[in-house]
Design a protein around this motif. Structure first.
Motif, PDB file in Angstrom:
ATOM      1  N   LEU A   2       0.824  -1.253   0.054  1.00  0.00           N
ATOM      2  CA  LEU A   2       0.048   0.056  -0.069  1.00  0.00           C
ATOM      3  C   LEU A   2       0.763   1.175   0.063  1.00  0.00           C
ATOM      4  O   LEU A   2       1.437   1.551   1.007  1.00  0.00           O
ATOM      5  N   LEU A   3       0.841   1.842  -1.236  1.00  0.00           N
ATOM      6  CA  LEU A   3       1.775   3.100  -1.327  1.00  0.00           C
ATOM      7  C   LEU A   3       0.943   4.486  -0.967  1.00  0.00           C
ATOM      8  O   LEU A   3      -0.225   4.440  -1.550  1.00  0.00           O
ATOM      9  N   LEU A   4       1.302   5.243  -0.244  1.00  0.00           N
ATOM     10  CA  LEU A   4       0.907   6.588  -0.021  1.00  0.00           C
ATOM     11  C   LEU A   4       1.718   7.580  -0.788  1.00  0.00           C
ATOM     12  O   LEU A   4       2.856   7.697  -0.562  1.00  0.00           O
ATOM     13  N   ALA A   5       1.491   8.035  -1.982  1.00  0.00           N
ATOM     14  CA  ALA A   5       1.772   9.178  -2.871  1.00  0.00           C
ATOM     15  C   ALA A   5       1.625  10.492  -2.402  1.00  0.00           C
ATOM     16  O   ALA A   5       0.414  10.731  -2.324  1.00  0.00           O
ATOM     17  N   LEU A   6       2.469  11.558  -2.497  1.00  0.00           N
ATOM     18  CA  LEU A   6       2.230  12.910  -2.455  1.00  0.00           C
ATOM     19  C   LEU A   6       3.194  13.755  -3.111  1.00  0.00           C
ATOM     20  O   LEU A   6       4.265  13.486  -3.080  1.00  0.00           O
ATOM     21  N   LEU A  17      -3.246   7.169  -2.794  1.00  0.00           N
ATOM     22  CA  LEU A  17      -3.187   5.433  -2.361  1.00  0.00           C
ATOM     23  C   LEU A  17      -3.122   4.445  -3.423  1.00  0.00           C
ATOM     24  O   LEU A  17      -4.084   4.524  -4.118  1.00  0.00           O
ATOM     25  N   HIS A  18      -2.049   3.698  -3.513  1.00  0.00           N
ATOM     26  CA  HIS A  18      -2.115   2.571  -4.586  1.00  0.00           C
ATOM     27  C   HIS A  18      -1.895   1.296  -3.794  1.00  0.00           C
ATOM     28  O   HIS A  18      -1.063   1.185  -2.962  1.00  0.00           O
ATOM     29  N   VAL A  57      -0.316   1.600   5.541  1.00  0.00           N
ATOM     30  CA  VAL A  57       0.680   1.832   4.513  1.00  0.00           C
ATOM     31  C   VAL A  57       2.109   1.380   4.675  1.00  0.00           C
ATOM     32  O   VAL A  57       2.489   1.283   5.774  1.00  0.00           O
ATOM     33  N   THR A  58       2.521   0.795   3.582  1.00  0.00           N
ATOM     34  CA  THR A  58       3.825   0.213   3.708  1.00  0.00           C
ATOM     35  C   THR A  58       5.098   1.031   2.912  1.00  0.00           C
ATOM     36  O   THR A  58       6.185   0.353   3.182  1.00  0.00           O
ATOM     37  N   VAL A  88       8.424   2.724   7.662  1.00  0.00           N
ATOM     38  CA  VAL A  88       8.232   2.350   6.307  1.00  0.00           C
ATOM     39  C   VAL A  88       9.178   3.165   5.529  1.00  0.00           C
ATOM     40  O   VAL A  88       9.620   4.315   5.788  1.00  0.00           O
ATOM     41  N   PRO A  89       9.685   2.555   4.250  1.00  0.00           N
ATOM     42  CA  PRO A  89      10.692   3.262   3.201  1.00  0.00           C
ATOM     43  C   PRO A  89       9.960   4.505   2.825  1.00  0.00           C
ATOM     44  O   PRO A  89       8.970   4.306   2.857  1.00  0.00           O
TER      45      PRO A  89
END
Length: 218
Positions: A2-6, A17-18, A57-58, A88-89
């Motif tokens: 689960l990617l949180l993009a901004l 969110l992906h 979120v990962t 998380v990274p």
């Protein structure tokens, strides 16, 4: 996954969110003066829309610019804070790459240009939506006219200078949805994404005055 993009490198305050397959929630608002005010509510909005909590979120994906100092640091500091809090990274993606990835251009080459203010643009050229040909740079449009002549263009910076960029395509602003899809694609291919370090390309406006008077106590 689960990617949180901004991204806050442009006037767009954008979050997505992906889930490893596709974008499941996103939010984008355009307001060049309210990055700090709008970003966290946007994160909360996409989490609410997805029905997920922040601790699910990962990994974090953040646009690293190029962009103005004030707006860009809002997104980068927020991404770093989330990364530390969640353990998380945090991955960086060039903001221009996100625009190129979302471009509605069938074939390259083409140019991506965002507004750098001071009558300049941040720009780079692309062979296709995934392949950047030149490093991001900042220049006056007239100075690069010969280099970009005849190329289709993408981005709000290109719209400002139709005499240099007469063929402008969507999108105007970057979206975190595009950043998330691009990052997920690259991670799935085993690529290493850049560190979340800002691409300022020029010094900040605020600087220590030269030859200032030193005042010493009597």
């Amino acid at each position: 996954m689960l990617l949180l993009a901004l991204d806050t490198a442009t006037p767009a305050v954008t979050v997505a969110l992906h889930d490893g397959t596709d974008v499941i929630a996103s939010s984008s608002l355009v307001d060049a003066r309210r990055h700090g005010e709008l970003l966290l509510p946007a994160v909360d909005r996409v989490l609410t829309d997805s029905g997920l909590a922040l601790d699910a979120v990962t990994a974090i994906v953040v646009g690293v610019g190029p962009g103005p100092y004030t707006g860009l640091r809002v997104g980068l500091m927020t991404a770093d804070t989330f990364g530390l809090a969640l353990g998380v990274p945090v991955h960086g993606v060039c903001t221009l790459d996100g625009l190129a990835y979302a471009a509605d251009i069938d074939r390259g080459p083409f140019v991506v240009a965002t507004d750098a203010r001071r009558k300049e643009v941040y720009w780079a050229t692309y062979a296709d939506s995934r392949t950047r040909l030149t490093d991001p740079a900042v220049d006056r449009p007239a100075a690069i006219a010969a280099q970009v002549e005849g190329l289709p263009a993408v981005g709000a910076g290109a719209l400002l200078y139709p005499e240099v960029f007469p063929r402008v395509h969507e999108p105007e602003h970057v979206s975190a949805a595009a950043l998330a899809r691009l990052a997920a694609e690259r991670l799935a291919a085993g690529e290493e994404l850049p560190a979340p370090r800002p691409l300022y390309l020029r010094r900040p406006d605020a600087q220590v005055p030269k030859n200032y008077k030193v005042v010493t106590p009597k």
